[in-house]
Motif scaffolding. Structure first.
Motif, PDB file in Angstrom:
ATOM      1  N   ASN A 154       0.833  -1.220   0.000  1.00  0.00           N
ATOM      2  CA  ASN A 154       0.000   0.000   0.000  1.00  0.00           C
ATOM      3  C   ASN A 154       0.864   1.264   0.000  1.00  0.00           C
ATOM      4  OD1 ASN A 154       1.036  -0.042   2.575  1.00  0.00           O
ATOM      5  ND2 ASN A 154      -0.942   0.058   3.622  1.00  0.00           N
ATOM      6  N   SER A 155       2.154   1.101  -0.240  1.00  0.00           N
ATOM      7  CA  SER A 155       3.163   2.178  -0.318  1.00  0.00           C
ATOM      8  C   SER A 155       3.601   2.718   1.033  1.00  0.00           C
ATOM      9  CB  SER A 155       2.700   3.344  -1.206  1.00  0.00           C
ATOM     10  OG  SER A 155       2.560   2.917  -2.525  1.00  0.00           O
ATOM     11  N   ARG A 156       2.978   2.308   2.106  1.00  0.00           N
ATOM     12  CA  ARG A 156       3.479   2.696   3.429  1.00  0.00           C
ATOM     13  C   ARG A 156       4.887   2.158   3.615  1.00  0.00           C
ATOM     14  NH1 ARG A 156       3.664   1.009   8.772  1.00  0.00           N
ATOM     15  NH2 ARG A 156       2.939  -1.102   8.237  1.00  0.00           N
ATOM     16  N   SER A 157       5.690   2.905   4.337  1.00  0.00           N
ATOM     17  CA  SER A 157       7.093   2.502   4.488  1.00  0.00           C
ATOM     18  C   SER A 157       7.473   2.516   5.961  1.00  0.00           C
ATOM     19  CB  SER A 157       7.994   3.442   3.690  1.00  0.00           C
ATOM     20  OG  SER A 157       9.366   3.133   3.881  1.00  0.00           O
ATOM     21  N   GLU A 158       8.396   1.673   6.291  1.00  0.00           N
ATOM     22  CA  GLU A 158       8.981   1.666   7.628  1.00  0.00           C
ATOM     23  C   GLU A 158      10.485   1.788   7.517  1.00  0.00           C
ATOM     24  OE1 GLU A 158       5.834  -1.084  10.201  1.00  0.00           O
ATOM     25  OE2 GLU A 158       7.769  -1.913   9.609  1.00  0.00           O
ATOM     26  N   MET A 159      11.054   2.411   8.519  1.00  0.00           N
ATOM     27  CA  MET A 159      12.503   2.514   8.611  1.00  0.00           C
ATOM     28  C   MET A 159      12.925   1.927   9.945  1.00  0.00           C
ATOM     29  SD  MET A 159      14.820   5.921   8.670  1.00  0.00           S
ATOM     30  CE  MET A 159      15.554   5.793  10.276  1.00  0.00           C
ATOM     31  N   ASN A 160      13.971   1.144   9.924  1.00  0.00           N
ATOM     32  CA  ASN A 160      14.458   0.496  11.127  1.00  0.00           C
ATOM     33  C   ASN A 160      15.906   0.882  11.379  1.00  0.00           C
ATOM     34  OD1 ASN A 160      15.895  -2.036  12.467  1.00  0.00           O
ATOM     35  ND2 ASN A 160      13.748  -2.036  13.073  1.00  0.00           N
ATOM     36  N   VAL A 161      16.201   1.169  12.633  1.00  0.00           N
ATOM     37  CA  VAL A 161      17.593   1.405  13.016  1.00  0.00           C
ATOM     38  C   VAL A 161      17.912   0.415  14.135  1.00  0.00           C
ATOM     39  CG1 VAL A 161      19.343   3.063  13.718  1.00  0.00           C
ATOM     40  CG2 VAL A 161      17.286   3.861  12.527  1.00  0.00           C
ATOM     41  N   SER A 162      18.912  -0.403  13.895  1.00  0.00           N
ATOM     42  CA  SER A 162      19.290  -1.383  14.911  1.00  0.00           C
ATOM     43  C   SER A 162      20.511  -0.897  15.677  1.00  0.00           C
ATOM     44  CB  SER A 162      19.594  -2.725  14.249  1.00  0.00           C
ATOM     45  OG  SER A 162      20.697  -2.601  13.374  1.00  0.00           O
ATOM     46  N   THR A 163      20.728  -1.471  16.843  1.00  0.00           N
ATOM     47  CA  THR A 163      21.895  -1.159  17.675  1.00  0.00           C
ATOM     48  C   THR A 163      22.115   0.349  17.738  1.00  0.00           C
ATOM     49  OG1 THR A 163      22.859  -3.182  16.719  1.00  0.00           O
ATOM     50  CG2 THR A 163      24.212  -1.940  18.256  1.00  0.00           C
ATOM     51  N   LEU A 164      21.156   1.032  18.297  1.00  0.00           N
ATOM     52  CA  LEU A 164      21.182   2.490  18.311  1.00  0.00           C
ATOM     53  C   LEU A 164      22.427   3.052  18.982  1.00  0.00           C
ATOM     54  CD1 LEU A 164      17.449   3.193  19.144  1.00  0.00           C
ATOM     55  CD2 LEU A 164      18.675   4.025  17.123  1.00  0.00           C
ATOM     56  N   GLU A 165      22.908   4.140  18.402  1.00  0.00           N
ATOM     57  CA  GLU A 165      24.046   4.882  18.953  1.00  0.00           C
ATOM     58  C   GLU A 165      23.574   6.292  19.294  1.00  0.00           C
ATOM     59  OE1 GLU A 165      27.094   4.804  16.002  1.00  0.00           O
ATOM     60  OE2 GLU A 165      27.263   2.614  15.998  1.00  0.00           O
ATOM     61  N   LEU A 166      24.336   6.948  20.187  1.00  0.00           N
ATOM     62  CA  LEU A 166      23.959   8.309  20.579  1.00  0.00           C
ATOM     63  C   LEU A 166      23.832   9.220  19.367  1.00  0.00           C
ATOM     64  CD1 LEU A 166      26.192   8.851  23.753  1.00  0.00           C
ATOM     65  CD2 LEU A 166      23.788   8.165  23.644  1.00  0.00           C
ATOM     66  N   GLY A 167      24.698   9.021  18.397  1.00  0.00           N
ATOM     67  CA  GLY A 167      24.710   9.862  17.202  1.00  0.00           C
ATOM     68  C   GLY A 167      23.514   9.673  16.292  1.00  0.00           C
TER      69      GLY A 167
END
Lengths: 115, 109
Positions: free
Chosen positions: A71-84
């Protein structure tokens, strides 16, 4: 038409965690692009999805990934988050039919704070 | 690699004065250029794009390929024009927008 929407609007995470951000494009738009905005680096392109496929990618590490649904919806994932990774994450949509010639319309952004 | 430069981080003018926000670019092709504006607590929104040659809220911008510039101009600034302005270049082969660093415009009464 309703504009681009993003959820959640604010997130607080700790280092090492992962996070998923969501973006719903303008109805009929099939291209979704993601950008990171920080005071130091400004607005930087992460990647673009069109028809459920990544069509373009910026210079970010593999910890940043995304996907697009039918349906064109998108997700973004960030793993192992860093302070930056603390930033405002913006998504933008466009029709996607003529790359390089279309205006992108932005959502309000998700503000991520990594502690 | 494409690059967009906005030399002024801050620009302050008085109401009714002319304003010019500078934008220079480097790109090995025929660029699509945009100006986006971000008012306080609002989302980034399109102000104008060079191909449409429209005047939005009294702003105009002319693409000068010889000087590789796309400066934004308005003859008489208004207080409501106070905002952050971003110049952006769209690569012709895709959907990557390259943004300048932005110029914070303040219009004083």
């Amino acid at each position: 038409k309703a504009g681009v929407t993003q959820t959640p609007r604010y997130l607080i995470k700790t280092r090492g965690q992962q996070v998923t951000l969501s973006c719903s494009p303008i109805s009929g738009h099939r291209s979704v692009s993601w950008y990171q905005q920080t005071p130091g680096q400004g607005l930087q392109f992460l990647f673009e999805y069109f028809s459920e496929t990544q069509r373009n990618k910026g210079n970010f590490p593999g910890r940043f990934s995304g996907r697009q649904f039918s349906n064109s919806r998108s997700e973004m994932n960030v793993s192992t988050l860093e302070l930056g990774d603390s930033a405002l994450y913006l998504c933008a949509s466009s029709p996607g039919v003529t790359p390089g010639r279309e205006t992108q319309y932005f959502g309000p952004g998700t503000r991520l704070l990594v502690l | 690699a494409q690059r967009v430069t906005q030399p002024e981080k801050l620009l302050s003018v008085f109401k009714g004065a002319p304003v010019e926000l500078k934008c220079n670019y480097s790109y090995s092709g025929s660029p699509e250029l945009f100006w986006y504006v971000q008012y306080s607590r609002q989302r980034l929104q399109l102000l104008l794009r060079h191909i449409s040659r429209e005047s939005i809220k009294g702003f105009t911008a002319d693409l000068n390929k010889g000087e590789t510039s796309f400066h934004l101009k308005k003859p008489f600034a208004q207080e409501e024009d106070s905002a952050m302005y971003y110049c952006a270049l769209l690569e012709t082969s895709g959907s990557r927008l390259t943004f300048g660093e932005g110029t914070q415009l303040t219009v004083n009464p």
